[in-house]
Structures are given as C-alpha cells and as structure tokens.
Design an enzyme around this catalytic site. Structure first.
Site, PDB file in Angstrom:
ATOM      1  CE  LYS A  67      48.141 -42.430  11.308  1.00 65.91           C
ATOM      2  NZ  LYS A  67      48.922 -43.252  12.274  1.00 65.91           N
ATOM      3  CE1 TYR A 243      51.137 -42.858  16.126  1.00 69.01           C
ATOM      4  CE2 TYR A 243      53.377 -42.148  15.689  1.00 69.01           C
ATOM      5  CZ  TYR A 243      52.076 -42.316  15.277  1.00 69.01           C
ATOM      6  OH  TYR A 243      51.705 -41.945  14.021  1.00 69.01           O
TER       7      TYR A 243
HETATM    8  N1  GLN Z   1      51.338 -44.966   6.748  1.00 65.98           N
HETATM    9  C1  GLN Z   1      52.078 -45.288   7.941  1.00 65.98           C
HETATM   10  C2  GLN Z   1      51.599 -46.597   8.512  1.00 65.98           C
HETATM   11  O1  GLN Z   1      50.448 -46.862   8.482  1.00 65.98           O
HETATM   12  C3  GLN Z   1      51.925 -44.172   8.941  1.00 65.98           C
HETATM   13  C4  GLN Z   1      52.636 -44.444  10.240  1.00 65.98           C
HETATM   14  C5  GLN Z   1      53.257 -43.225  10.849  1.00 65.98           C
HETATM   15  O2  GLN Z   1      53.551 -42.241  10.185  1.00 65.98           O
HETATM   16  N2  GLN Z   1      53.565 -43.324  12.128  1.00 65.98           N
HETATM   17  O3  GLN Z   1      52.359 -47.390   9.008  1.00 65.98           O
END
Ligand code: GLN
Length: 309
Positions: A67, A243
C-alpha cells in the site's frame, strides 16, 4: 564487520531464541502455510551498505506493505486530488473495519486501512484494464528494488480472492457512495494481486530507499518523488502504518513503518536507512510481533528513532 552488521546479527540471534512468536494469519488460507519460525532482517544505510541476517533472501507475501507503493504511484498520477477520495487520519480501528465507512460516507480514513487502499487501487486502475494496472504496479516494484525477478504469488492472490468477503463488503459499500469508479471485481482483483507480491527483506529494503533519502535512491541517483512527497508519505506511515497499533509502534520504534499480514514491516530511518524485517507471527492488531521487537532493538542501539536517542 561494521557495528551495524554486528547489531543486525545479534538481533537475529536474540529473536531466534524467543518463544513468543505471535499468530500466523490464517484468514487468507495460503498465508497459514508459512513457517512461523522464519525471521529475516535487512538494513541498507545511506551509502548503500547492506546488513542482513536470517532469512533475508526468502520471499514472503508483502500484503499491506504494497500500500505504500500504490499510494506513491497514485499520488504520481493524480497528485493531491487523491486526498478527496481518502483521508489521512489514523483510524483507531482494525485494518478491515467497516464501521467508520458509514459515518464518513464511504470516504476511508487513510490509504493504509483496507478500504483506503482499495480506493487508491481504484484510482490507479481508472482508464486501464486490470492487467495493465497490475503490470504498472509490478513494474514500479521491480524498478524500485532494481530486480526484475519480483513476481506475484498467484496462489496467495487466488486464496484471498476466494475468501475476501470483508474486502468485497468494503468495496461494495464504497461503490454505493460513488467512491470507486471501476467495477468492484476489477478493483478487488488488482488489490488482491498487489498484496500478493512476494519479496525478500533485501528487495523490500532496497525498494524503500527513496523514502529514507528525500525521494531518491542515493545509489542510482534516480528520483522517485519530490522530497516533500517523501516526507508526507513517511508522515502517513508513522501515523497510520500499523492500524490501531500505530501509536504503540511510534512509541516503541519511533520510525515511519508499514506492516503487512504476511509478517513483514518496512521501516524508514530518514537520512539513515531503509529497513525490512519479516517474522510471520502477528500481534492482536495484525502486525508482526517479533518484527516490531527487532525494530525496537535496532533503533535503540543505532539511535535512529526520529524522536532522538
Ligand atoms: N490483503 C490483505 C487484506 O486485504 C492485506 C491486509 C494486511 O496486510 N493488513 O486483508
């Protein structure tokens, strides 16, 4: 051996002895197959010296670390207009939470929670076929890591595509507010595939170097983004990259960082180093448990926290 080499090796030894490894993600079935004892660490300093230890050359699923790179690409395409589609405040919620989206009328809090990253992927996709958008993302990763072998783990992408009910809910919900432009299944397909890019710690640390050095790779001299944009991406990583564990990560490690449920973390010591760590066991926020502990130890010993000492 430099002191950085010694410290990296010592940290890998310390981590190997620990028994508190966290829990490997199982909600994407293919990720559950990974070895929970794996551990890799790679640090690249400003001169381009690499200090690496453990499984630093084993590819793992970068998941949400992708991301950072999709945000960089999307900002390059649409500039600050991106911030009309997604906010830049910490969410205080889990990465796949849906509650905030209703209060905030489909505008995700930040580009690193799943909803925000799906909206960013949708921006990259606009005007292209999914295959082209994905090709562009992969090309960007290969360019940044200076490695043409980087690939998508199709088994991981397919596994998430089969089980990604929550992401489908988030995407459909945003679509209902007009926040997504493209067909939901196209946007999600590109999203699952960029999350399924597999990279080693060494490749990931190389790819992150532009963020540590004002937007350019100091070894190749290649400029990726303006210094101001690099600073801002780092700011969003610091406040939102973990997060609901972002505060704890800033408190303990003191660096901009981005985690993924594959157990990787990319951390940036501005002006000093780009760091990638991998340990698949996660804490309750879905961030690598021992990865964070290794970074805490590294920044303490190197004096790299952006908050001093
Ligand atoms: N591909 C994962 C999802 O969408 C990515 C989430 C993550 O790495 N926190 O759940």
């Amino acid at each position: 051996m430099s002191s950085l080499d010694t410290i990296v090796k010592e940290i890998a030894d310390e981590i190997r002895q620990r028994t508190d490894r966290g829990e490997v993600a199982t909600y994407i079935p293919e990720l559950a197959r990974v070895d929970p004892d794996a551990f890799g660490l790679a640090v690249i300093d400003a001169e381009g010296n690499v200090a690496a230890a453990g499984d630093s050359d084993t590819p793992f699923s970068i998941q949400s670390i992708s991301k950072v790179f999709t945000l960089t690409l999307a900002l390059g395409k649409v500039g600050d207009r991106l911030w009309r589609r997604v906010g830049r405040e910490p969410s205080g919620s889990p990465f796949n939470s849906i509650v905030q989206l209703e209060y905030e009328r489909g505008i995700p809090r930040n580009p690193f929670i799943n909803a925000g990253a799906i909206a960013v992927t949708d921006l990259i996709l606009s005007g292209h076929q999914p295959r082209e958008a994905l090709g562009e993302i992969l090309h960007f990763m290969r360019f940044l890591a200076d490695d043409q072998t980087i690939a998508i783990d199709e088994a991981v992408a397919a596994s998430e595509q089969r089980t990604g009910f929550r992401n489908a809910a988030l995407a459909n919900y945003m679509k209902s507010f007009g926040v997504l432009e493209n067909p939901v299944e196209f946007t999600l397909g590109v999203y699952y595939h960029h999350c399924a890019i597999a990279m080693t710690c060494r490749q990931l640390a190389t790819a992150g170097r532009f963020l540590a050095h004002l937007g350019r790779n100091p070894t190749t001299g290649m400029s990726v983004v303006h210094p101001e944009r690099a600073r801002r991406i780092n700011a969003v990583m610091l406040t939102c990259g973990h997060y609901d564990g972002s505060g704890e990560f800033a408190y303990r490690v003191g660096l901009p960082g981005k985690s993924g449920v594959g157990g990787g973390i990319l951390a940036i010591a501005p002006g000093k180093a780009s760091i990638a760590v991998w340990s698949p066991g996660l804490d309750s926020n879905g961030n690598s448990h021992l990865g964070r502990i290794a970074l805490e130890s590294l920044t303490k010993r190197m004096g790299w926290s952006i908050f001093g000492v």
